[in-house]
Design a protein around this motif. Structure first.
Motif, mmCIF file in Angstrom:
data_model
loop_
_atom_site.group_PDB
_atom_site.id
_atom_site.type_symbol
_atom_site.label_atom_id
_atom_site.label_comp_id
_atom_site.label_asym_id
_atom_site.label_seq_id
_atom_site.Cartn_x
_atom_site.Cartn_y
_atom_site.Cartn_z
ATOM 1 N N LEU A 26 -11.328 0.609 1.611
ATOM 2 C CA LEU A 26 -10.052 -0.061 1.373
ATOM 3 C C LEU A 26 -10.125 -0.901 0.104
ATOM 4 O O LEU A 26 -9.220 -0.856 -0.732
ATOM 5 C CB LEU A 26 -9.672 -0.947 2.568
ATOM 6 N N ARG A 27 -11.215 -1.655 -0.048
ATOM 7 C CA ARG A 27 -11.387 -2.472 -1.259
ATOM 8 C C ARG A 27 -11.396 -1.585 -2.508
ATOM 9 O O ARG A 27 -10.755 -1.906 -3.503
ATOM 10 C CB ARG A 27 -12.668 -3.301 -1.167
ATOM 11 N N GLU A 28 -12.120 -0.499 -2.447
ATOM 12 C CA GLU A 28 -12.223 0.413 -3.590
ATOM 13 C C GLU A 28 -10.852 0.977 -3.984
ATOM 14 O O GLU A 28 -10.578 1.187 -5.165
ATOM 15 C CB GLU A 28 -13.166 1.558 -3.225
ATOM 16 N N GLN B 47 -2.692 5.771 -1.820
ATOM 17 C CA GLN B 47 -3.879 4.957 -1.530
ATOM 18 C C GLN B 47 -4.468 5.317 -0.165
ATOM 19 O O GLN B 47 -5.690 5.420 -0.008
ATOM 20 C CB GLN B 47 -3.537 3.465 -1.568
ATOM 21 N N THR C 216 0.841 -1.202 0.000
ATOM 22 C CA THR C 216 0.000 0.000 0.000
ATOM 23 C C THR C 216 0.872 1.246 0.000
ATOM 24 O O THR C 216 1.942 1.278 0.600
ATOM 25 C CB THR C 216 -0.945 -0.027 1.214
ATOM 26 N N GLY D 60 -8.060 -0.593 -3.657
ATOM 27 C CA GLY D 60 -7.154 -1.676 -4.018
ATOM 28 C C GLY D 60 -6.202 -2.063 -2.906
ATOM 29 O O GLY D 60 -5.159 -2.672 -3.158
ATOM 30 N N PRO E 114 -5.090 -4.370 0.079
ATOM 31 C CA PRO E 114 -5.391 -5.758 0.444
ATOM 32 C C PRO E 114 -5.988 -5.862 1.846
ATOM 33 O O PRO E 114 -5.617 -5.103 2.739
ATOM 34 C CB PRO E 114 -4.031 -6.449 0.381
ATOM 35 N N GLU E 115 -6.909 -6.814 1.998
ATOM 36 C CA GLU E 115 -7.487 -7.059 3.319
ATOM 37 C C GLU E 115 -6.414 -7.615 4.237
ATOM 38 O O GLU E 115 -5.641 -8.484 3.855
ATOM 39 C CB GLU E 115 -8.636 -8.055 3.224
ATOM 40 N N ALA F 287 -13.853 -0.753 5.571
ATOM 41 C CA ALA F 287 -13.595 -1.907 4.706
ATOM 42 C C ALA F 287 -13.951 -1.668 3.239
ATOM 43 O O ALA F 287 -13.131 -1.951 2.354
ATOM 44 C CB ALA F 287 -14.302 -3.142 5.242
ATOM 45 N N PRO F 288 -15.126 -1.130 2.917
ATOM 46 C CA PRO F 288 -15.433 -0.922 1.495
ATOM 47 C C PRO F 288 -14.510 0.101 0.828
ATOM 48 O O PRO F 288 -14.178 -0.026 -0.350
ATOM 49 C CB PRO F 288 -16.882 -0.415 1.497
#
Length: 97
Positions: free
Chosen positions: A76-78, A16, A12, A80, A82-83, A73-74
């Motif tokens: 972070l996904r948007e 980001q 990351t 890119g 990583p979880e 969480a959403p």
């Protein structure tokens, strides 16, 4: 009881991180605890790590952090990112400057 949360997001970047924080605050960025979309943040520190990007927060409770995580969480996904599971520790003492 206060808790300490640490994240290490591999791969990351600062860009980001800033994308997520700007989206979270409608472009205002994060300068003070009241900028967070969920009450309960005591402190936030972030910066580059050897593997990507590192975040350490202190929250008033695990419940407050979990509420924040549901909103985060959403985003972070948007972006890119990583979880990754946070490490959670009970705080013994929190000293603010």
């Amino acid at each position: 009881m206060a808790i300490i949360i640490t994240f290490d997001f591999p791969g990351t970047t600062q860009a980001q991180y800033e994308q997520v924080t700007n989206k979270m605050t409608e472009g205002r960025g994060l300068e003070k605890a009241s900028d967070w979309p969920v009450a309960g943040l005591i402190s936030h520190a972030t910066g580059p790590s050897p593997t990507g990007w590192f975040v350490t927060d202190v929250w008033e409770s695990e419940e407050a952090f979990r509420q924040f995580g549901a909103e985060l969480a959403p985003l972070l996904r948007e972006a890119g990112i990583p979880e990754t599971e946070p490490k959670i520790y009970q705080a013994f003492k929190v000293v603010m400057g």
